[in-house]
Design a protein around this motif. Structure first.
Motif, PDB file in Angstrom:
ATOM      1  N   THR A 142     -20.417  11.656  16.669  1.00  0.00           N
ATOM      2  CA  THR A 142     -20.920  12.746  17.503  1.00  0.00           C
ATOM      3  C   THR A 142     -21.799  13.682  16.696  1.00  0.00           C
ATOM      4  OG1 THR A 142     -19.011  12.645  18.986  1.00  0.00           O
ATOM      5  CG2 THR A 142     -20.221  14.723  18.904  1.00  0.00           C
ATOM      6  N   LYS A 143     -21.374  13.991  15.494  1.00  0.00           N
ATOM      7  CA  LYS A 143     -22.150  14.865  14.617  1.00  0.00           C
ATOM      8  C   LYS A 143     -23.492  14.217  14.267  1.00  0.00           C
ATOM      9  CE  LYS A 143     -21.664  17.404  10.245  1.00  0.00           C
ATOM     10  NZ  LYS A 143     -22.919  16.944   9.618  1.00  0.00           N
ATOM     11  N   ARG A 144     -23.487  12.923  14.016  1.00  0.00           N
ATOM     12  CA  ARG A 144     -24.720  12.201  13.665  1.00  0.00           C
ATOM     13  C   ARG A 144     -25.735  12.290  14.806  1.00  0.00           C
ATOM     14  NH1 ARG A 144     -22.367   7.994  12.584  1.00  0.00           N
ATOM     15  NH2 ARG A 144     -22.350   8.155  10.315  1.00  0.00           N
ATOM     16  N   VAL A 145     -25.290  12.044  16.020  1.00  0.00           N
ATOM     17  CA  VAL A 145     -26.185  12.095  17.179  1.00  0.00           C
ATOM     18  C   VAL A 145     -26.694  13.519  17.412  1.00  0.00           C
ATOM     19  CG1 VAL A 145     -26.307  11.834  19.685  1.00  0.00           C
ATOM     20  CG2 VAL A 145     -25.153  10.101  18.321  1.00  0.00           C
ATOM     21  N   THR A 146     -25.804  14.470  17.368  1.00  0.00           N
ATOM     22  CA  THR A 146     -26.188  15.861  17.627  1.00  0.00           C
ATOM     23  C   THR A 146     -27.188  16.361  16.604  1.00  0.00           C
ATOM     24  OG1 THR A 146     -23.984  16.261  18.571  1.00  0.00           O
ATOM     25  CG2 THR A 146     -25.312  18.194  18.015  1.00  0.00           C
ATOM     26  N   ASP A 147     -26.908  16.146  15.337  1.00  0.00           N
ATOM     27  CA  ASP A 147     -27.823  16.591  14.282  1.00  0.00           C
ATOM     28  C   ASP A 147     -29.205  15.968  14.454  1.00  0.00           C
ATOM     29  OD1 ASP A 147     -25.751  18.052  13.237  1.00  0.00           O
ATOM     30  OD2 ASP A 147     -25.350  16.720  11.536  1.00  0.00           O
ATOM     31  N   ALA A 148     -29.233  14.696  14.845  1.00  0.00           N
ATOM     32  CA  ALA A 148     -30.518  13.998  14.998  1.00  0.00           C
ATOM     33  C   ALA A 148     -31.314  14.504  16.194  1.00  0.00           C
ATOM     34  CB  ALA A 148     -30.272  12.490  15.124  1.00  0.00           C
ATOM     35  N   LEU A 149     -30.612  14.941  17.241  1.00  0.00           N
ATOM     36  CA  LEU A 149     -31.285  15.344  18.474  1.00  0.00           C
ATOM     37  C   LEU A 149     -31.559  16.846  18.564  1.00  0.00           C
ATOM     38  CD1 LEU A 149     -29.503  13.014  21.059  1.00  0.00           C
ATOM     39  CD2 LEU A 149     -31.844  12.832  20.192  1.00  0.00           C
ATOM     40  N   ILE A 150     -31.041  17.620  17.641  1.00  0.00           N
ATOM     41  CA  ILE A 150     -31.276  19.078  17.655  1.00  0.00           C
ATOM     42  C   ILE A 150     -32.769  19.427  17.708  1.00  0.00           C
ATOM     43  CG2 ILE A 150     -31.191  21.131  16.183  1.00  0.00           C
ATOM     44  CD1 ILE A 150     -28.670  20.858  17.756  1.00  0.00           C
ATOM     45  N   PRO A 151     -33.631  18.793  16.899  1.00  0.00           N
ATOM     46  CA  PRO A 151     -35.052  19.147  16.969  1.00  0.00           C
ATOM     47  C   PRO A 151     -35.654  18.957  18.360  1.00  0.00           C
ATOM     48  CG  PRO A 151     -34.614  17.916  14.962  1.00  0.00           C
ATOM     49  CD  PRO A 151     -33.369  17.831  15.800  1.00  0.00           C
ATOM     50  N   LEU A 152     -35.245  17.911  19.071  1.00  0.00           N
ATOM     51  CA  LEU A 152     -35.748  17.684  20.425  1.00  0.00           C
ATOM     52  C   LEU A 152     -35.141  18.671  21.422  1.00  0.00           C
ATOM     53  CD1 LEU A 152     -35.784  13.783  20.516  1.00  0.00           C
ATOM     54  CD2 LEU A 152     -37.760  15.301  20.611  1.00  0.00           C
ATOM     55  N   LEU A 153     -33.897  19.047  21.213  1.00  0.00           N
ATOM     56  CA  LEU A 153     -33.260  20.045  22.068  1.00  0.00           C
ATOM     57  C   LEU A 153     -33.939  21.408  21.916  1.00  0.00           C
ATOM     58  CD1 LEU A 153     -29.576  18.973  21.474  1.00  0.00           C
ATOM     59  CD2 LEU A 153     -30.598  19.182  23.740  1.00  0.00           C
ATOM     60  N   GLN A 154     -34.377  21.711  20.709  1.00  0.00           N
ATOM     61  CA  GLN A 154     -35.024  23.000  20.472  1.00  0.00           C
ATOM     62  C   GLN A 154     -36.384  23.111  21.157  1.00  0.00           C
ATOM     63  OE1 GLN A 154     -34.610  23.075  16.088  1.00  0.00           O
ATOM     64  NE2 GLN A 154     -33.338  24.896  16.375  1.00  0.00           N
ATOM     65  N   LEU A 155     -36.920  21.990  21.632  1.00  0.00           N
ATOM     66  CA  LEU A 155     -38.187  22.014  22.366  1.00  0.00           C
ATOM     67  C   LEU A 155     -37.973  22.280  23.854  1.00  0.00           C
ATOM     68  CD1 LEU A 155     -39.961  18.947  20.696  1.00  0.00           C
ATOM     69  CD2 LEU A 155     -40.294  21.381  20.177  1.00  0.00           C
ATOM     70  N   SER A 156     -36.710  22.307  24.284  1.00  0.00           N
ATOM     71  CA  SER A 156     -36.392  22.554  25.687  1.00  0.00           C
ATOM     72  C   SER A 156     -36.349  24.052  25.977  1.00  0.00           C
ATOM     73  CB  SER A 156     -35.033  21.932  26.024  1.00  0.00           C
ATOM     74  OG  SER A 156     -34.578  22.351  27.289  1.00  0.00           O
ATOM     75  N   LYS A 157     -36.633  24.404  27.232  1.00  0.00           N
ATOM     76  CA  LYS A 157     -36.537  25.798  27.654  1.00  0.00           C
ATOM     77  C   LYS A 157     -35.091  26.195  27.954  1.00  0.00           C
ATOM     78  CE  LYS A 157     -41.162  25.757  29.753  1.00  0.00           C
ATOM     79  NZ  LYS A 157     -41.931  25.840  31.034  1.00  0.00           N
ATOM     80  N   SER A 158     -34.229  25.208  28.184  1.00  0.00           N
ATOM     81  CA  SER A 158     -32.824  25.499  28.513  1.00  0.00           C
ATOM     82  C   SER A 158     -31.917  24.414  27.950  1.00  0.00           C
ATOM     83  CB  SER A 158     -32.633  25.601  30.030  1.00  0.00           C
ATOM     84  OG  SER A 158     -33.091  24.414  30.668  1.00  0.00           O
ATOM     85  N   PRO A 159     -31.848  24.305  26.613  1.00  0.00           N
ATOM     86  CA  PRO A 159     -31.068  23.231  25.999  1.00  0.00           C
ATOM     87  C   PRO A 159     -29.560  23.445  26.111  1.00  0.00           C
ATOM     88  CG  PRO A 159     -31.930  24.708  24.318  1.00  0.00           C
ATOM     89  CD  PRO A 159     -32.516  25.160  25.614  1.00  0.00           C
ATOM     90  N   ARG A 160     -28.855  22.334  26.334  1.00  0.00           N
ATOM     91  CA  ARG A 160     -27.400  22.364  26.461  1.00  0.00           C
ATOM     92  C   ARG A 160     -26.798  21.188  25.687  1.00  0.00           C
ATOM     93  NH1 ARG A 160     -29.225  26.339  28.219  1.00  0.00           N
ATOM     94  NH2 ARG A 160     -29.063  27.238  30.323  1.00  0.00           N
ATOM     95  N   VAL A 161     -25.703  21.444  24.985  1.00  0.00           N
ATOM     96  CA  VAL A 161     -24.917  20.373  24.369  1.00  0.00           C
ATOM     97  C   VAL A 161     -23.493  20.508  24.879  1.00  0.00           C
ATOM     98  CG1 VAL A 161     -23.996  19.387  22.238  1.00  0.00           C
ATOM     99  CG2 VAL A 161     -26.335  20.283  22.281  1.00  0.00           C
ATOM    100  N   VAL A 162     -22.962  19.402  25.384  1.00  0.00           N
ATOM    101  CA  VAL A 162     -21.581  19.359  25.875  1.00  0.00           C
ATOM    102  C   VAL A 162     -20.821  18.340  25.044  1.00  0.00           C
ATOM    103  CG1 VAL A 162     -20.082  18.967  27.856  1.00  0.00           C
ATOM    104  CG2 VAL A 162     -22.392  19.909  28.204  1.00  0.00           C
ATOM    105  N   ASN A 163     -19.826  18.802  24.321  1.00  0.00           N
ATOM    106  CA  ASN A 163     -18.980  17.905  23.534  1.00  0.00           C
ATOM    107  C   ASN A 163     -17.682  17.671  24.297  1.00  0.00           C
ATOM    108  OD1 ASN A 163     -20.778  17.698  21.364  1.00  0.00           O
ATOM    109  ND2 ASN A 163     -20.017  19.582  20.437  1.00  0.00           N
ATOM    110  N   ILE A 164     -17.448  16.416  24.681  1.00  0.00           N
ATOM    111  CA  ILE A 164     -16.213  16.105  25.404  1.00  0.00           C
ATOM    112  C   ILE A 164     -15.056  16.142  24.419  1.00  0.00           C
ATOM    113  CG2 ILE A 164     -15.019  14.514  26.930  1.00  0.00           C
ATOM    114  CD1 ILE A 164     -17.636  15.673  28.053  1.00  0.00           C
TER     115      ILE A 164
END
Length: 304
Positions: A142-164
């Motif tokens: 989960t950490k690997r995926v999240t860290d990798a996708l953070i740069p793309l999330l920061q390009l969003s106007k309303s980024p959300r991360v949900v950790n189950i």
């Protein structure tokens, strides 16, 4: 393309992940349904398409494989340019039901506690290799995926991360008061320290010193993985204050993860994650939701 919202859901070919894809797609969001197994992932997308939901596509993802994660990043960059929602659903339990019928018949469902550990002998087992895999997927993956996708999330106007997460991630299940305090003290906790705690657990797990060193004794690796994920969620929320990053306990749901012993439907189990994925911009971050209700990370008592 900037007006189209895009979401990634991991481990989404069945169960809660599949239902999260379905419900988010009904909100008009473009969904990237991911799964480790390509044929099962494609089958899941075809099932949604056949039901009239066309805004779901498949991309293979093994969250334990850095190359696989990077392939997903490149795909999102080329197709959507940004990412709006990440739902980290992929997980494993780390246990084996030795006799699932006896487990169900004995009413052990609500008794998987450390006080009852001796009575669970012959019903569930926790091999070390499965425990190690559980942590590699539930936390490190989960950490690997999240860290990798953070740069793309920061390009969003309303980024959300949900950790189950899970009720089993509650620090209530830990018996070492000093460690509980340390994992709860988000002001001083670091990712490096979380890793040290996990490695210490694995060493004790391997040499059968869980009781001696006051770790959880039932669903041990799973509890440690979800407690670590909760701590990581809070750290990330502090680090990236423009992204709403939260943990959600879906409830005890009828899925393969629970060997169909749950008490909620997948539709009910997805509700908390959908709510967290669609939070307004002034919504909470670094929080824990028990289904759809805000809850503490450490409880005096914790029902499943």
């Amino acid at each position: 393309m900037d007006n189209i919202r895009c979401a990634v859901v991991t481990g989404a070919n069945k169960g809660i992940g599949f239902e999260i894809c379905r419900q988010l797609a009904l909100e008009g969001i473009e969904i990237i349904l991911t799964a480790r197994n390509e044929s099962r992932g494609v089958e899941a997308v075809n099932k949604l398409n056949a039901s009239g939901i066309s805004n779901v596509i498949f991309h293979q993802l093994d969250i334990t494989d850095s190359k696989s994660v990077q392939n997903l990043v490149k795909f999102i960059e080329s197709r959507f340019k940004k990412l709006d929602i990440l739902v980290n659903n992929a997980a494993e339990s780390g246990i084996v039901y030795v006799d699932i019928n006896k487990f169900k018949e004995g009413g052990a469902l609500m008794q998987v506690t450390d006080d009852n550990v001796d009575n669970l002998t012959g019903l569930i087992e926790e091999p070390y290799d499965l425990g190690e895999r559980c942590l590699n997927i539930n936390y490190y993956g989960t950490k690997r995926v999240t860290d990798a996708l953070i740069p793309l999330l920061q390009l969003s106007k309303s980024p959300r991360v949900v950790n189950i997460s899970s009720a089993y991630g509650d620090l209530h299940w830990f018996h070492n008061e000093e460690l509980k305090h340390e994992l709860h003290d988000i002001e001083n906790l670091t990712e490096e320290r979380i890793d040290e705690v996990i490695q210490c657990f694995l060493r004790d797990f391997k040499v059968a010193k869980l009781r001696e060193n006051r770790w959880p004794l039932t669903c041990s690796a799973y509890k440690v993985s979800k407690a670590a994920l909760n701590a990581y969620t809070r750290l990330m929320a502090r680090k990236y204050q423009n992204i709403l990053i939260n943990a959600v306990h879906p409830g005890y749901v009828v899925t393969d993860m629970t060997s169909q012993t749950g008490i909620l439907t997948v539709e009910e189990g997805a509700q908390g994650s959908i709510m967290a994925a669609l939070l307004p911009d002034d919504g909470p971050s670094g929080a824990y939701f028990d289904k759809t209700k805000l809850a503490p990370f450490a409880s005096a008592e914790r029902p499943i």
